[in-house]
Design an enzyme around this catalytic site. Structure first.
Site, PDB file in Angstrom:
ATOM      1  N   LYS A 159       0.853  -1.200   0.000  1.00  0.00           N
ATOM      2  CA  LYS A 159       0.000   0.000   0.000  1.00  0.00           C
ATOM      3  C   LYS A 159       0.877   1.235   0.000  1.00  0.00           C
ATOM      4  O   LYS A 159       1.831   1.320   0.791  1.00  0.00           O
ATOM      5  CB  LYS A 159      -0.869   0.005   1.285  1.00  0.00           C
ATOM      6  CG  LYS A 159      -1.746   1.233   1.419  1.00  0.00           C
ATOM      7  CD  LYS A 159      -3.050   1.061   0.684  1.00  0.00           C
ATOM      8  CE  LYS A 159      -3.824   2.353   0.490  1.00  0.00           C
ATOM      9  NZ  LYS A 159      -3.474   3.049  -0.779  1.00  0.00           N
TER      10      LYS A 159
ATOM     11  N   GLN B  96       7.237   3.877   3.888  1.00  0.00           N
ATOM     12  CA  GLN B  96       5.807   3.556   3.938  1.00  0.00           C
ATOM     13  C   GLN B  96       5.555   2.281   4.749  1.00  0.00           C
ATOM     14  O   GLN B  96       4.535   2.152   5.423  1.00  0.00           O
ATOM     15  CB  GLN B  96       5.279   3.377   2.503  1.00  0.00           C
ATOM     16  CG  GLN B  96       3.773   3.442   2.372  1.00  0.00           C
ATOM     17  CD  GLN B  96       3.239   4.864   2.302  1.00  0.00           C
ATOM     18  OE1 GLN B  96       3.809   5.699   1.625  1.00  0.00           O
ATOM     19  NE2 GLN B  96       2.153   5.131   2.999  1.00  0.00           N
TER      20      GLN B  96
ATOM     21  N   LYS C 263       5.424   2.038  -3.089  1.00  0.00           N
ATOM     22  CA  LYS C 263       5.352   3.380  -3.680  1.00  0.00           C
ATOM     23  C   LYS C 263       5.579   3.238  -5.175  1.00  0.00           C
ATOM     24  O   LYS C 263       6.228   2.291  -5.619  1.00  0.00           O
ATOM     25  CB  LYS C 263       6.438   4.285  -3.096  1.00  0.00           C
ATOM     26  CG  LYS C 263       6.142   5.763  -3.246  1.00  0.00           C
ATOM     27  CD  LYS C 263       5.267   6.250  -2.115  1.00  0.00           C
ATOM     28  CE  LYS C 263       4.792   7.671  -2.317  1.00  0.00           C
ATOM     29  NZ  LYS C 263       4.112   8.148  -1.092  1.00  0.00           N
TER      30      LYS C 263
ATOM     31  N   GLY D 263      -2.722   8.485  -4.117  1.00  0.00           N
ATOM     32  CA  GLY D 263      -2.089   9.703  -4.613  1.00  0.00           C
ATOM     33  C   GLY D 263      -0.815  10.079  -3.864  1.00  0.00           C
ATOM     34  O   GLY D 263      -0.478   9.501  -2.832  1.00  0.00           O
ATOM     35  N   ASP D 264      -0.106  11.015  -4.413  1.00  0.00           N
ATOM     36  CA  ASP D 264       1.063  11.644  -3.794  1.00  0.00           C
ATOM     37  C   ASP D 264       1.333  12.900  -4.632  1.00  0.00           C
ATOM     38  O   ASP D 264       0.404  13.374  -5.309  1.00  0.00           O
ATOM     39  CB  ASP D 264       2.265  10.666  -3.800  1.00  0.00           C
ATOM     40  CG  ASP D 264       3.407  11.131  -2.889  1.00  0.00           C
ATOM     41  OD1 ASP D 264       3.314  10.915  -1.675  1.00  0.00           O
ATOM     42  OD2 ASP D 264       4.389  11.720  -3.387  1.00  0.00           O
TER      43      ASP D 264
ATOM     44  N   THR E 261      -4.346  13.731   5.434  1.00  0.00           N
ATOM     45  CA  THR E 261      -2.909  13.869   5.710  1.00  0.00           C
ATOM     46  C   THR E 261      -2.628  15.190   6.429  1.00  0.00           C
ATOM     47  O   THR E 261      -1.952  15.221   7.470  1.00  0.00           O
ATOM     48  CB  THR E 261      -2.091  13.793   4.403  1.00  0.00           C
ATOM     49  OG1 THR E 261      -2.538  12.674   3.652  1.00  0.00           O
ATOM     50  CG2 THR E 261      -0.615  13.667   4.696  1.00  0.00           C
TER      51      THR E 261
ATOM     52  N   ASN F 242      -2.089  19.336  -1.736  1.00  0.00           N
ATOM     53  CA  ASN F 242      -3.079  18.659  -0.901  1.00  0.00           C
ATOM     54  C   ASN F 242      -2.743  18.725   0.587  1.00  0.00           C
ATOM     55  O   ASN F 242      -3.567  19.159   1.407  1.00  0.00           O
ATOM     56  CB  ASN F 242      -3.213  17.200  -1.370  1.00  0.00           C
ATOM     57  CG  ASN F 242      -4.075  16.390  -0.439  1.00  0.00           C
ATOM     58  OD1 ASN F 242      -3.562  15.681   0.419  1.00  0.00           O
ATOM     59  ND2 ASN F 242      -5.389  16.519  -0.561  1.00  0.00           N
TER      60      ASN F 242
END
Ligand code: NDP
Ligand code: 2IT
Length: 450
Positions: A94, A115, A130, A169-170, A213, A244
């Site tokens: 993930k 992560q 990732k 997303g990132d 986040t 974001n």
């Protein structure tokens, strides 16, 4: 660190560097974790014997693929796509996907490694991964972004799935990109499953994933301050980025009574001496999310000074929230923050402070929340989106708000459990690394040699 531990660490890092030549971001991420883990496992020989750290620092697998697409002028464009699956010891792989010209294997390996520990800290069953591409969405039309996403997913769909690997997303990957990616996944697989998170509400997304986040990063700061019988009320904050994470860190900071005096993008920062108002934040959201403009336009529109090619760390503040990208706080930047009164840093971005920068914060004994703890709220709500998709349910916003708040407090608690030092300084970095490591390592021990 005693000399026998330091010796083992040196041998370990030498091998990592030999096996991943030139991957500086990856080396730094591994070093930061290993520096805390090696002393911790010194009296636990089983972790050494089973080579747990060595196994965690070698991704399970890495996919690299060509992405070929056509721009609006009919030119053929070629980019490189990646997915790094670091560990699925405690759950399916993930982690987010980044579209940015700077993307390379070193950056994605560092992010996938981090992560793994972050996802463990959330308490949810998620492994670490990732991915992304050196594709730059800036300046591209919606149709170009769509064609790129479809081409990217045409290769990636082979390697992901709701029980296998769930991207999100990132940087450079928001609601628009997730929509195109999910649409293509659904078309190729001919099934509707939650193989991506960060989806819009209409097609299986979760409430507050967009906010999670940034909100989580501020909640972590709130918990650190609470430990000192303090709060965000009246605090002056510097925040970097205007994407974001930054937007929602700003929103939560304002809700909790703080004053946010900066916003930025890769072209420079804006100083807002009296603090960003809610209307100005709404303008920034529209500028960045809808018009996809530059932060200099915000400065111009409201008559603020735009500091071209500069970072905001020289502006006096109580609290800092780096929310743009890795290595944005150098040793010098960290020294400046401390000198001008900063008492706490919560990392919204992934590893925004360099190793030397973190050392400055720790030497000054200010509160420092590392990214794997402080920005885990995003992936935590992604984990809750996976649960909702699996159950084919949509939970109410209040439920998710409460869940996010509890998860962030639990992570803070885990950091305290492993991070309080003999002089009572709370070393959140140590706490997060050990807290994240333990669950993954114990699962790996249970599996034997795999
Ligand atoms: P966005 O793409 O929404 O925003 C990124 C922001 O950072 C933009 O303002 C961008 O400016 C700036 N930025 C990006 N790269 C650079 C750079 N090289 N130098 C200076 N500024 C830069 O991304 P997110 O807000 O999603 O991500 C920000 C950080 O938070 C990243 O480190 C990401 O890994 C991390 N993160 C994100 C999560 C999420 O849920 N989205 C979860 C956990 C962590 P410009 O527009 O000029 O490029
Ligand atoms: O770095 C991160 O934690 C993210 N980009 C979010 C990952 C996710 O799967 O929601």
């Amino acid at each position: 660190m005693d000399s026998s531990v330091a010796g083992k660490l040196e041998v370990f890092m030498k091998k990592i560097k030999r096996n991943s030549l030139g991957q500086t971001e990856f080396h730094n991420a591994v070093q930061e974790v290993a520096e805390q883990i090696f002393p911790y496992i010194e009296d636990k020989p089983i972790y050494h014997k089973m080579r747990i750290m060595e196994r965690l620092a070698e991704p399970d697998r890495v996919f690299m693929f060509r992405v070929c697409w056509e721009d609006d002028q009919g030119n053929i464009r070629v980019n490189r796509g990646y997915r790094v699956q670091n560990s699925n010891a405690i759950g399916p792989y993930k982690g987010g996907m980044r579209f940015h010209p700077s993307v390379n294997l070193s950056i994605l390996k560092f992010l996938a490694f981090e992560q793994t520990f972050k996802n463990s800290l959330t308490g949810l069953p998620m492994g670490g991964a990732k991915g992304g591409s050196d594709f730059d969405p800036k300046g591209k039309s919606d149709r170009e972004v769509m064609r790129f996403c479809q081409a990217f997913m045409s290769e990636l769909f082979n390697y992901i799935g709701p029980n296998l690997d769930i991207p999100a997303g990132d940087i450079g990957v928001g609601a628009r990109e997730i929509g195109y990616l999910f649409g293509q996944y659904k078309r190729l697989k001919r099934e509707f499953t939650g193989a991506l998170t960060g989806k819009a509400l209409q097609y299986g997304g979760s409430h507050i994933r967009v906010e999670a986040t940034g909100y989580g990063t501020v909640y972590f700061m709130e918990d650190m301050l609470k430990e000192k019988k303090d709060s965000l009320e009246g605090k002056t904050c510097v925040i970097s980025g205007s994407g974001n994470v930054s937007q929602y860190a700003c929103e939560k900071a304002l809700q909790l009574g703080a004053k946010v005096v900066t916003t930025s993008d890769s072209a420079g920062f804006v100083h807002i001496p009296n603090g960003i108002s809610r209307d100005e934040l709404a303008y920034i959201k529209e500028l960045k999310n809808v018009r996809r403009g530059r932060i200099a336009e915000f400065a111009k529109e409201f008559g603020y000074q735009f500091h071209k090619n500069k970072k905001p760390w020289g502006i006096p503040c109580d609290l800092a929230f780096p929310c743009a990208t890795q290595n944005e706080i150098s040793k010098k930047d960290a020294e400046m923050l401390v000198k001008y009164g900063c008492i706490g840093v919560s990392e919204g971005a992934n590893m925004p402070a360099t190793l030397e920068g973190v050392q400055v914060f720790q030497d000054a004994k200010i509160m420092f929340a590392p990214s794997k703890a402080a920005n885990a709220g995003g992936v935590a709500v992604s984990g809750l989106e996976m649960s909702q998709n699996a159950a084919r349910l949509t939970w109410k916003e209040e439920v998710l708000q409460k869940n996010l708040r509890t998860i962030m407090s639990d992570i803070h608690g885990k950091c305290m459990e492993y991070g309080v030092e003999s002089n009572n300084y709370i070393n959140y970095l140590k706490g997060a690394n050990i807290g994240g490591f333990k669950k993954v390592a114990d699962a790996m021990l249970a599996y034997g040699v795999v």
